[in-house]
Design a protein around this motif. Structure first.
Motif, mmCIF file in Angstrom:
data_model
loop_
_atom_site.group_PDB
_atom_site.id
_atom_site.type_symbol
_atom_site.label_atom_id
_atom_site.label_comp_id
_atom_site.label_asym_id
_atom_site.label_seq_id
_atom_site.Cartn_x
_atom_site.Cartn_y
_atom_site.Cartn_z
ATOM 1 N N PHE A 78 0.853 -1.189 -0.033
ATOM 2 C CA PHE A 78 -0.205 -0.180 0.004
ATOM 3 C C PHE A 78 0.773 1.096 0.110
ATOM 4 O O PHE A 78 0.459 2.370 -0.524
ATOM 5 C CB PHE A 78 -1.036 0.089 1.216
ATOM 6 N N THR A 79 2.120 1.024 0.492
ATOM 7 C CA THR A 79 2.827 2.473 0.583
ATOM 8 C C THR A 79 3.554 2.598 -1.016
ATOM 9 O O THR A 79 3.901 3.678 -0.998
ATOM 10 C CB THR A 79 3.972 2.071 1.513
ATOM 11 N N LEU A 80 3.476 1.790 -1.734
ATOM 12 C CA LEU A 80 3.665 1.891 -3.026
ATOM 13 C C LEU A 80 2.420 2.325 -3.966
ATOM 14 O O LEU A 80 2.507 2.949 -4.712
ATOM 15 C CB LEU A 80 4.398 0.704 -3.582
ATOM 16 N N LEU A 81 1.509 1.413 -3.615
ATOM 17 C CA LEU A 81 0.139 1.860 -4.375
ATOM 18 C C LEU A 81 -0.425 3.326 -4.108
ATOM 19 O O LEU A 81 -0.817 3.744 -4.927
ATOM 20 C CB LEU A 81 -0.776 0.871 -3.825
ATOM 21 N N GLY A 82 -0.251 3.736 -2.852
ATOM 22 C CA GLY A 82 -0.848 5.108 -2.592
ATOM 23 C C GLY A 82 -0.014 6.129 -3.486
ATOM 24 O O GLY A 82 -0.882 6.929 -4.225
ATOM 25 N N PRO A 83 1.229 6.407 -3.619
ATOM 26 C CA PRO A 83 1.663 7.134 -4.543
ATOM 27 C C PRO A 83 1.369 7.169 -6.081
ATOM 28 O O PRO A 83 1.320 8.374 -6.691
ATOM 29 C CB PRO A 83 3.166 7.278 -4.667
ATOM 30 N N LEU A 84 1.104 5.971 -6.353
ATOM 31 C CA LEU A 84 0.644 5.874 -7.943
ATOM 32 C C LEU A 84 -0.635 6.582 -8.217
ATOM 33 O O LEU A 84 -1.110 6.901 -9.259
ATOM 34 C CB LEU A 84 0.527 4.356 -8.135
ATOM 35 N N ASN A 85 -1.460 6.708 -7.119
ATOM 36 C CA ASN A 85 -2.623 7.400 -7.288
ATOM 37 C C ASN A 85 -2.654 8.869 -7.707
ATOM 38 O O ASN A 85 -3.600 9.296 -7.940
ATOM 39 C CB ASN A 85 -3.497 7.227 -5.927
ATOM 40 N N LEU A 86 -1.464 9.466 -7.363
ATOM 41 C CA LEU A 86 -1.248 10.766 -7.897
ATOM 42 C C LEU A 86 -1.499 10.999 -9.246
ATOM 43 O O LEU A 86 -1.891 12.102 -9.684
ATOM 44 C CB LEU A 86 0.144 11.088 -7.652
ATOM 45 N N ILE A 87 -1.315 10.036 -10.051
ATOM 46 C CA ILE A 87 -1.644 10.243 -11.629
ATOM 47 C C ILE A 87 -3.299 10.879 -11.655
ATOM 48 O O ILE A 87 -3.346 11.792 -12.391
ATOM 49 C CB ILE A 87 -1.739 9.071 -12.307
ATOM 50 N N VAL A 88 -4.058 10.362 -10.793
ATOM 51 C CA VAL A 88 -5.470 10.673 -10.948
ATOM 52 C C VAL A 88 -5.697 12.292 -10.847
ATOM 53 O O VAL A 88 -6.423 13.138 -11.634
ATOM 54 C CB VAL A 88 -6.506 9.725 -10.334
ATOM 55 N N PRO A 89 -5.273 12.836 -9.653
ATOM 56 C CA PRO A 89 -5.365 13.999 -9.197
ATOM 57 C C PRO A 89 -4.775 15.053 -10.030
ATOM 58 O O PRO A 89 -5.179 16.160 -10.244
ATOM 59 C CB PRO A 89 -5.278 14.398 -7.759
ATOM 60 N N VAL A 90 -3.601 14.822 -10.427
ATOM 61 C CA VAL A 90 -2.900 15.728 -11.463
ATOM 62 C C VAL A 90 -3.611 15.741 -12.581
ATOM 63 O O VAL A 90 -3.759 16.973 -13.110
ATOM 64 C CB VAL A 90 -1.464 14.971 -11.921
#
Length: 334
Positions: A267-279
């Motif tokens: 999850f500590t790696l999955l979390g940062p990937l989520n940045l693609i959506v809000p950007v």
């Protein structure tokens, strides 16, 4: 070849010879699974970011009705996929198991809350608030990793949580009220990711089970609202119907990709990937849809961005937390 029973045989030598290759092979398989999960996560998040444009095409319709159509179309598509895969027996077994059924219902409820919040925000010109929600979501996901899954937090992660809390306070002052849509999006999405790990089905069957749970309520809701003068059934033209019916595919495809990623990477790696959506959402809301960005809102976003940059820097330069320990144990075994 025979062995003399009187000949001394080391209990450790054969273990060292035979144990190392499986360990190395297991590590390679784990790294491959993480790499595959990262690629699928990136694909899922990119599609989700661009879906803002898709839902804007349906902004003339009620958000709740669009969610019901989304559930129905996704359920029909997943039924086709399940039939092709021949996995109906697994799903019947899952629905007959009370614990699995409850977990599917919880995941479905979280998914519905996330879908509803997102679509309502998009059709009501609050795309930037969805961006805030998905900027906060990685931090919420990492918090779940730390407090629920017992993943070890770093100093950067602790700092990031503090900065995110400051950002929420600033944005609450700016809006005159807490950013409920953003907080709801972040919370439901992070908890949904956690729920995916606790369902004993693969990514596709799990999603199918969730959509089947939602199928009957969506049909009932659509039957109730279909007589309205503003409903999809009453007012949609051919172009609108194409977008409405396409919601099944644009829902199911990224969710299957995400479900696979959530089951294979930390999850500590999955979390940062989520940045693609809000950007993507932030850029669309500000540049394409001309939503307001007063200075205090920029300051609030800036705290979240700094928090996420700190976490990403720590993740990239800090390296895997378990690597040195694994290598040390191997040296000792030799």
């Amino acid at each position: 070849m025979s062995v003399d029973p009187a000949e001394p045989v080391s209990a450790h030598a054969p273990a060292n010879v035979t144990a190392a290759p499986p360990t190395d092979s297991a590590d390679a398989d784990a790294q491959l699974a993480v790499s595959r999960g990262v690629r699928r996560g990136i694909a899922a998040y990119t599609i989700w970011g661009l879906l803002t444009i898709y839902w804007k095409q349906l902004s003339g319709f009620d958000a709740l009705e669009l969610i019901a159509w989304r559930m129905l179309c996704a359920g029909i598509l997943m039924a086709v996929i399940v039939t092709i895969r021949g996995s109906w027996p697994r799903l019947r077994a899952a629905f007959s198991d009370r614990r699995t059924l409850v977990r599917l219902m919880i995941a479905a409820a979280l998914l519905t809350g996330n879908w509803g919040s997102y679509v309502w925000a998009v059709v009501n010109d609050r795309v930037i608030e969805t961006a805030l929600g998905y900027f906060i979501a990685p931090l919420a996901t990492m918090a779940i990793g730390v407090f629920v899954l017992r993943e070890q937090p770093t100093v950067a992660q602790r700092v990031a949580f503090g900065l995110a809390a400051i950002a929420v306070v600033i944005l609450t002052i700016a809006n005159g009220a807490p950013p409920w849509i953003a907080l709801l999006l972040a919370t439901t999405w992070s908890l949904y990711g956690l729920s995916k790990r606790r369902i004993g089905l693969d990514a596709i069957d799990s999603l199918a089970g969730e959509t089947f749970v939602l199928l009957l309520p969506s049909i009932v809701f659509l039957l109730v609202v279909s007589g309205s003068d503003t409903s999809v059934a009453s007012t949609a033209d051919l172009r609108d119907w194409a977008f409405v019916l396409g919601t099944g595919a644009v829902t199911a495809i990224p969710l299957m990709l995400f479900a696979s990623a959530a089951q294979s990477i930390p999850f500590t790696l999955l979390g940062p990937l989520n940045l693609i959506v809000p950007v993507i959402n932030f850029g669309l809301g500000w540049l394409l849809y001309d939503e307001a960005m007063p200075a205090i809102r920029v300051i609030g976003f800036a705290f979240v961005w700094v928090a996420l940059l700190a976490v990403m820097y720590d993740r990239i330069h800090g390296g895997p937390r378990t690597g040195p320990k694994v290598r040390s144990r191997r040296r000792q075994s030799r």
